[in-house]
Design an enzyme around this catalytic site. Sequence first.
Site, PDB file in Angstrom:
ATOM      1  N   LYS A 187       0.858  -1.183   0.000  1.00 50.58           N
ATOM      2  CA  LYS A 187       0.000   0.000   0.000  1.00 50.58           C
ATOM      3  C   LYS A 187       0.892   1.230   0.000  1.00 50.58           C
ATOM      4  CE  LYS A 187      -3.564   2.431   2.559  1.00 50.58           C
ATOM      5  NZ  LYS A 187      -4.653   2.355   3.529  1.00 50.58           N
TER       6      LYS A 187
ATOM      7  N   LYS B  66      -2.139  -1.685  -3.928  1.00 49.09           N
ATOM      8  CA  LYS B  66      -2.962  -0.473  -3.924  1.00 49.09           C
ATOM      9  C   LYS B  66      -2.112   0.765  -3.989  1.00 49.09           C
ATOM     10  CE  LYS B  66      -6.149   1.690  -0.723  1.00 49.09           C
ATOM     11  NZ  LYS B  66      -5.918   2.287   0.511  1.00 49.09           N
TER      12      LYS B  66
HETATM   13  C1  PBG Z   1      -7.709   3.388   5.418  1.00 51.70           C
HETATM   14  C2  PBG Z   1      -7.888   3.222   3.945  1.00 51.70           C
HETATM   15  C3  PBG Z   1      -7.658   4.154   2.915  1.00 51.70           C
HETATM   16  C4  PBG Z   1      -8.091   3.550   1.733  1.00 51.70           C
HETATM   17  C5  PBG Z   1      -8.518   2.259   2.058  1.00 51.70           C
HETATM   18  N1  PBG Z   1      -8.375   2.076   3.423  1.00 51.70           N
HETATM   19  C6  PBG Z   1      -7.200   5.561   2.978  1.00 51.70           C
HETATM   20  C7  PBG Z   1      -5.820   5.901   3.362  1.00 51.70           C
HETATM   21  O1  PBG Z   1      -4.951   5.058   3.551  1.00 51.70           O
HETATM   22  O2  PBG Z   1      -5.622   7.112   3.538  1.00 51.70           O
HETATM   23  C8  PBG Z   1      -8.092   4.215   0.385  1.00 51.70           C
HETATM   24  C9  PBG Z   1      -9.117   3.698  -0.577  1.00 51.70           C
HETATM   25  C10 PBG Z   1      -9.373   4.550  -1.759  1.00 51.70           C
HETATM   26  O3  PBG Z   1      -8.743   5.580  -2.028  1.00 51.70           O
HETATM   27  O4  PBG Z   1     -10.292   4.168  -2.503  1.00 51.70           O
HETATM   28  N2  PBG Z   1      -6.409   3.430   5.861  1.00 51.70           N
END
Ligand code: PBG
Length: 322
Positions: free
Chosen positions: A191, A244
């Site tokens: 991520k 992601k």
């Molecule tokens: C929570 C989380 C996020 C996303 C999924 N879980 C936001 C972040 O890390 O700031 C992002 C999902 C998206 O942009 O569609 N931590």
Amino acid sequence: MDRMRRLRNNAAIRDMVRENHIRVDELIYPIFIIEGENICNPILSMPGIFQYSIDRLSEEMNRVVQAGVRAVLLFGIPKHKDEVGSGAYDEQGITQQAIRFIRKNYPDMVIIADVCLCEYTSHGHCGLVKDGKILNDETLPLLEKTAVSYARAGADIVAPSDMMDKRVAAIRKALDQEGFSDIPIMSYSAKFASCFYSPFRDAAHSAPGFGDRKTYQMDPANGREALREVEEDILEGADFIIAKPALGYMDVMKDIATHFNIPLVAYNVSGEYSMVKAAAMNGWVDEKKMVMENIVGFKRAGAKMVITYHALDVAKWLKEME
Ligand code: PBG
């Protein structure tokens, strides 16, 4: 003589040699559930996506069922936030209530619960904060409690998205101890600290109150490092791996799929959705064609499943193409 065009002569031949397909069973649809009553709030930066209160959640869930989508990913938005994100592991919390509602009324739906603190903390970070630092090990017990309480409420899968080190091992141990050894962990392993999450933060009210997430999420410049993240998570007990964002990171997905034998999930994130929507609403691109090309691209890169805000549209288009 080799002529590649022979395999493209007509639609039947093209269909016959097609290497990748999008299947409705592999789509996961994210849903935002907000505390309160009679709420169906449009997210301005994500046209077509809404926050629902539980008393109106069935409107959205009926659409999911109608489309034939079989899995949802839940994000709760609490009224009350505090320093320690207590709403995340409150048995009466918004996500726990949403899980129980869906479990009861849509028993066949696969419920995936995102495990993170950022929607629940007053500072908006994914872990505990002390002197401006995001603490790692001190955060783990809170993530464990959150995951266990989602499992207890009836979630089928828990999906930690916080990016604290060793949280998969911690959550696995906690689930096992509490009698949930059959609940899989879908780990957000690769991520990245991406600007493509900003529409999500409008939707989930989870923008960090100070600084950014660069001390815990990955540097977008690093591809090989993602393999170490994935390797660690697999050793710690992850059952699925999420990469992601998706569009700009297909090389990372391809590498993961090449190196590891575990179901890989592409998260087609909010900013990717908004980009396509904005261009389509301007009449600059064909939305359906663009979405389908993006999603088959994730499959080509090695993803097994796709988390996408387009899921209901994709399911509808797949039906039309049958
Ligand atoms: C929570 C989380 C996020 C996303 C999924 N879980 C936001 C972040 O890390 O700031 C992002 C999902 C998206 O942009 O569609 N931590």
